[in-house]
Scaffold this motif. Structure first.
Motif, PDB file in Angstrom:
ATOM      1  N   UNK A  89      -2.744  32.032  33.355  1.00 15.12           N
ATOM      2  CA  UNK A  89      -1.975  30.906  33.884  1.00 15.12           C
ATOM      3  C   UNK A  89      -2.891  29.736  34.226  1.00 15.12           C
ATOM      4  N   UNK A  90      -4.061  30.039  34.768  1.00 15.63           N
ATOM      5  CA  UNK A  90      -5.012  28.986  35.093  1.00 15.63           C
ATOM      6  C   UNK A  90      -5.600  28.358  33.830  1.00 15.63           C
ATOM      7  N   UNK A  91      -5.789  29.162  32.781  1.00 18.16           N
ATOM      8  CA  UNK A  91      -6.220  28.604  31.494  1.00 18.16           C
ATOM      9  C   UNK A  91      -5.215  27.558  31.019  1.00 18.16           C
ATOM     10  N   UNK A 136     -11.032  25.084  37.756  1.00 18.48           N
ATOM     11  CA  UNK A 136     -12.218  25.841  37.355  1.00 18.48           C
ATOM     12  C   UNK A 136     -12.820  26.609  38.532  1.00 18.48           C
ATOM     13  N   UNK A 137     -12.828  25.993  39.707  1.00 17.60           N
ATOM     14  CA  UNK A 137     -13.371  26.675  40.881  1.00 17.60           C
ATOM     15  C   UNK A 137     -12.580  27.947  41.195  1.00 17.60           C
ATOM     16  N   UNK A 138     -11.262  27.865  41.078  1.00 12.76           N
ATOM     17  CA  UNK A 138     -10.437  29.049  41.326  1.00 12.76           C
ATOM     18  C   UNK A 138     -10.688  30.101  40.247  1.00 12.76           C
ATOM     19  N   UNK A 139     -10.850  29.654  39.013  1.00 16.72           N
ATOM     20  CA  UNK A 139     -11.136  30.590  37.926  1.00 16.72           C
ATOM     21  C   UNK A 139     -12.444  31.335  38.179  1.00 16.72           C
ATOM     22  N   UNK A 140     -13.472  30.615  38.584  1.00 12.98           N
ATOM     23  CA  UNK A 140     -14.749  31.270  38.864  1.00 12.98           C
ATOM     24  C   UNK A 140     -14.586  32.281  40.000  1.00 12.98           C
ATOM     25  N   UNK A 141     -13.873  31.887  41.047  1.00 11.21           N
ATOM     26  CA  UNK A 141     -13.681  32.780  42.194  1.00 11.21           C
ATOM     27  C   UNK A 141     -12.829  33.991  41.844  1.00 11.21           C
ATOM     28  N   UNK A 142     -12.000  33.870  40.819  1.00 14.83           N
ATOM     29  CA  UNK A 142     -11.121  34.992  40.462  1.00 14.83           C
ATOM     30  C   UNK A 142     -11.902  36.220  40.022  1.00 14.83           C
TER      31      UNK A 142
END
Length: 275
Positions: A58-60, A93-99
């Protein structure tokens, strides 16, 4: 009367035939969303794995919207709108990295307990992730082979491959501002070019081009977050499964390490040596 507290509504008007009781549930398709997780093993960590990868997808999609919006704005020479879209993308992107934090502490025993049910499934096969790579300029037509039996995905990726990347459009802005930018093949992977580096050097040293320097920094913020994502992916896999081959047939760690070491928008990094 000041300071009065209003309680939220507890009854609602609307279509009750949908099987959901609240406007919120109908708006976000809550029932459908929570029905998409189907573990194939009794291992509890598999549920975490499924939820995390679905959230990433979803973030992608959200990031794809921001990057395509930034690209369109650059094409229209609207640097302000492009910067806004890139900034919103940075938060995604920050949320993706933290995921990756949700998966990083999975032990090898936990992962091995459900790995067989994955078969050949691998995140590398994500068409949305590949769209993002193509958008950045990290392009390879041979990867379309994975989607030869999926016409919709193939066509979308093929179209993206023939469309100037986000970085291509940024360089086109520089070209329209009088800087010398070589024209390369759209469908090919972007490689470092000395002439492009020289153009960015001019941008960073000419006060009259300060708006382009701000664009360069926004793009570098994007690039740095791509590197963080790749490095976090690498370290997570290294901790969880070590050097075993990937489920999708890759060499696993060595393939991820190569990707993590590859700079996005390389001239924005190398120009630092001359500033």
């Amino acid at each position: 009367m000041t300071g009065q507290t209003h309680r939220p509504h507890l009854t609602f008007d609307g279509d009750q035939d949908s099987g959901t009781s609240t406007p919120y549930a109908r708006y976000v398709h809550l029932a459908e969303l929570h029905a998409l997780q189907h573990p194939l093993s009794p291992e509890p960590s598999e549920y975490t794995f499924i939820v995390t990868t679905q959230v990433m997808e979803l973030l992608f999609d959200l990031l794809h919207r921001e990057w395509t919006g930034a690209r369109a704005a650059l094409r229209a020479d609207d640097l302000s709108a492009a910067g806004d879209a890139l900034r919103r993308g940075h938060h995604v992107q920050d949320v993706l990295v933290s995921s990756w934090d949700l998966l990083a502490t999975m032990t090898p025993a936990e992962f091995n307990a459900f790995r067989p049910v994955l078969g050949e499934a691998s995140g590398f096969q994500s068409s949305m992730f590949l769209l993002l790579e193509f958008l950045l300029g990290n392009r390879s037509e041979r990867l379309l082979t994975m989607y030869q039996d999926s016409p919709a995905e193939y066509d979308e990726l093929f179209t993206e491959l023939r469309t100037p990347s986000l970085y291509d459009e940024a360089l086109a802005v520089l070209s329209r501002r009088g800087l010398e930018i070589p024209v390369g093949p759209t469908a090919a992977r972007h490689e470092h070019d000395d002439a492009v580096e020289a153009a960015w050097r001019t941008v960073y040293t000419d006060p009259a081009l300060a708006d382009l320097a701000r664009l360069g920094e926004a793009l570098l913020d994007t690039a740095e977050r791509v590197t963080r994502w790749r490095q976090r992916h690498y370290s997570c896999v290294k901790r969880t499964m070590g050097g075993k081959p990937g489920t999708g047939g890759s060499s696993g760690l060595s393939w991820l390490k190569t990707a993590a070491d590859q700079d996005v928008f390389p001239e924005l990094w190398s120009v630092r040596n001359e500033l």
